[in-house]
Scaffold this motif. Structure first.
Motif, PDB file in Angstrom:
ATOM      1  N   ASN A   1      -6.473  -8.005 -10.573  1.00 40.91           N
ATOM      2  CA  ASN A   1      -7.303  -7.357  -9.565  1.00 40.91           C
ATOM      3  C   ASN A   1      -6.389  -6.658  -8.557  1.00 40.91           C
ATOM      4  O   ASN A   1      -5.503  -7.291  -7.976  1.00 40.91           O
ATOM      5  N   LEU A   2      -6.584  -5.370  -8.370  1.00 45.09           N
ATOM      6  CA  LEU A   2      -5.633  -4.569  -7.602  1.00 45.09           C
ATOM      7  C   LEU A   2      -6.353  -3.746  -6.537  1.00 45.09           C
ATOM      8  O   LEU A   2      -7.067  -2.792  -6.847  1.00 45.09           O
ATOM      9  N   PRO A   3      -6.197  -4.112  -5.251  1.00 41.64           N
ATOM     10  CA  PRO A   3      -6.855  -3.358  -4.174  1.00 41.64           C
ATOM     11  C   PRO A   3      -6.486  -1.873  -4.198  1.00 41.64           C
ATOM     12  O   PRO A   3      -5.359  -1.503  -4.525  1.00 41.64           O
ATOM     13  N   ARG A   4      -7.460  -1.037  -3.851  1.00 43.73           N
ATOM     14  CA  ARG A   4      -7.288   0.407  -3.950  1.00 43.73           C
ATOM     15  C   ARG A   4      -6.127   0.928  -3.099  1.00 43.73           C
ATOM     16  O   ARG A   4      -5.479   1.908  -3.465  1.00 43.73           O
ATOM     17  N   ASP A   5      -5.868   0.277  -1.966  1.00 44.60           N
ATOM     18  CA  ASP A   5      -4.811   0.784  -1.092  1.00 44.60           C
ATOM     19  C   ASP A   5      -3.413   0.502  -1.629  1.00 44.60           C
ATOM     20  O   ASP A   5      -2.426   0.944  -1.053  1.00 44.60           O
ATOM     21  N   TYR A   6      -3.305  -0.225  -2.759  1.00 41.49           N
ATOM     22  CA  TYR A   6      -1.989  -0.468  -3.356  1.00 41.49           C
ATOM     23  C   TYR A   6      -1.615   0.601  -4.393  1.00 41.49           C
ATOM     24  O   TYR A   6      -0.472   0.668  -4.819  1.00 41.49           O
ATOM     25  N   TRP A   7      -2.588   1.390  -4.822  1.00 40.47           N
ATOM     26  CA  TRP A   7      -2.337   2.347  -5.890  1.00 40.47           C
ATOM     27  C   TRP A   7      -1.426   3.489  -5.456  1.00 40.47           C
ATOM     28  O   TRP A   7      -0.853   4.187  -6.296  1.00 40.47           O
ATOM     29  N   THR A   8      -1.294   3.703  -4.173  1.00 43.41           N
ATOM     30  CA  THR A   8      -0.499   4.842  -3.684  1.00 43.41           C
ATOM     31  C   THR A   8       0.852   4.423  -3.126  1.00 43.41           C
ATOM     32  O   THR A   8       1.590   5.261  -2.605  1.00 43.41           O
ATOM     33  N   GLN A   9       1.173   3.133  -3.212  1.00 43.16           N
ATOM     34  CA  GLN A   9       2.405   2.638  -2.605  1.00 43.16           C
ATOM     35  C   GLN A   9       3.630   2.929  -3.485  1.00 43.16           C
ATOM     36  O   GLN A   9       3.543   2.913  -4.711  1.00 43.16           O
ATOM     37  N   VAL A  10       4.745   3.185  -2.842  1.00 42.69           N
ATOM     38  CA  VAL A  10       6.021   3.363  -3.531  1.00 42.69           C
ATOM     39  C   VAL A  10       6.904   2.170  -3.183  1.00 42.69           C
ATOM     40  O   VAL A  10       7.128   1.881  -1.995  1.00 42.69           O
TER      41      VAL A  10
END
Length: 360
Positions: A143-152
């Motif tokens: 389960n992966l919160p949406r705000d983690y998809w853009t992190q580097v």
């Protein structure tokens, strides 16, 4: 690599509304894999993924569409990676965008689930849930919160640690070999575990040594070649009457790579065929499923290929000799009679047989 590319990626129009920026699993993509891009406009992408399937969808309503597929994969022992994007951490609990309790939704449909707590842990968690899915032969959920998809993030990719598949305990293997060596009418029931382990040759070798008829589990006709002289066909719903009649005579049943799903042993054609007095040897990679639906004399937690190979090596020189010729003759006679009956049904234009239990 374990995963070459996502098996199925649902992208809605406009594509940017579904995912943003860099795909988080990109470090795990194989060198020959096509890139996954948020501007991809096709509805579905299908590619190879090594030896596992992987599904991913929009959080909320997209994820809920997976319920039937994931539950089916769970009961069919299918290793599958379920990636569920979650509402952003900042708004969880506030009725954020398409917020659903996704972990609770799938808790009884997966063998393992985990929510990523920090972007730097994505690779670590992904590594762990791939191993869990492979080891337990069932879907696992990340389960992966949406705000983690853009992190580097700058991290070292974890080493994939896999374990040797268990081959069963020595005492259990010896007990199984003894029962089969002394049996007058041994029958093998092959299931999905035979397919997953690549154990068809080992299953055939056991059957040939014993001249034991082989029945297949419901929907697992692929677990034994139908052209083999000892193949009797599937049990269960709309199964083979020959298989049902044959297994009813068993004094020992080797259930190889099967959890003995109740649906796989439903009565049919007026026959309540399961041999209730037979000694059952059940082999399954998941120990929790051994003895769950049928009483067993010997339970073996192990890989179907490795277990079958060991049992074959421990059979006595005279294994299968008791009643061998009579057994071979009965197999041939029963299969021929069923083939003739099927031909008659076809020529008469009759519909296929229905099960005789649970509303059939």
């Amino acid at each position: 690599s374990m995963i070459d590319l996502v098996f199925e990626l649902w992208l809605r129009e406009p594509p940017a509304a579904t995912y943003t920026a860099t795909f988080p699993l990109r470090p795990f993509l194989g060198a020959d894999a096509a890139n996954v891009d948020e501007t991809e406009s096709r509805a579905f992408l299908y590619t190879t993924i090594g030896d596992m399937a992987m599904v991913i969808a929009q959080n909320g309503p997209g994820i809920t569409n997976f319920v039937t597929a994931i539950k089916t994969a769970y009961w069919n022992h299918t290793p599958m990676l379920l990636v569920t994007p979650q509402a952003a951490n900042k708004t969880i609990g506030q009725g954020g965008f398409q917020e659903v309790e996704q972990m609770a939704l799938f808790k009884d449909m997966v063998c393992y689930q985990e929510e990523v707590r920090d972007p730097s842990r994505i690779a670590e968690v992904l590594n762990r849930f791939i191993m869990k899915s492979r080891r337990l032969s069932a879907p696992a959920q990340i389960n992966l919160p949406r705000d983690y998809w853009t992190q580097v993030v700058d991290i070292a990719l974890p080493q994939m640690v896999d374990f040797e598949r268990p081959a069963g305990g020595d005492l259990a293997i010896a007990a199984a070999a003894k029962l089969l060596s002394e049996a007058r009418f041994p029958v093998i029931l092959s299931g999905a575990g035979v397919v997953l382990a690549g154990a068809i040759p080992e299953c055939a070798a056991l059957a040939e040594k014993l001249d034991a008829p082989v029945c297949s589990n419901y929907q697992h006709n692929d677990s034994f070649p139908g052209s083999h002289r000892l193949a009797c066909g599937p049990l269960g719903y709309n199964g083979s009457k020959a298989a049902m009649e044959i297994i009813s005579k068993a004094d020992v049943v080797l259930a190889l790579g099967t959890r003995l799903n109740p649906f796989s042993t439903l009565p049919g054609y007026g026959l309540d065929y399961w041999p209730k007095s037979a000694k059952v040897i059940q082999v399954d990679i998941n120990a929790d499923r051994i003895g769950l639906t049928k009483p067993v004399a010997v339970g073996i937690c192990g890989d179907a290929k490795l277990v079958a190979r060991q049992i074959l090596g421990k059979l006595t020189p005279t294994a299968g000799n008791a009643g061998r010729e009579e057994r071979k003759a009965l197999i041939h006679k029963t299969k021929s009679a069923w083939a003739q009956q099927l031909t008659g049904m076809r020529d008469a234009g009759q519909a296929g047989p229905l099960r005789d239990a649970e509303g059939g």
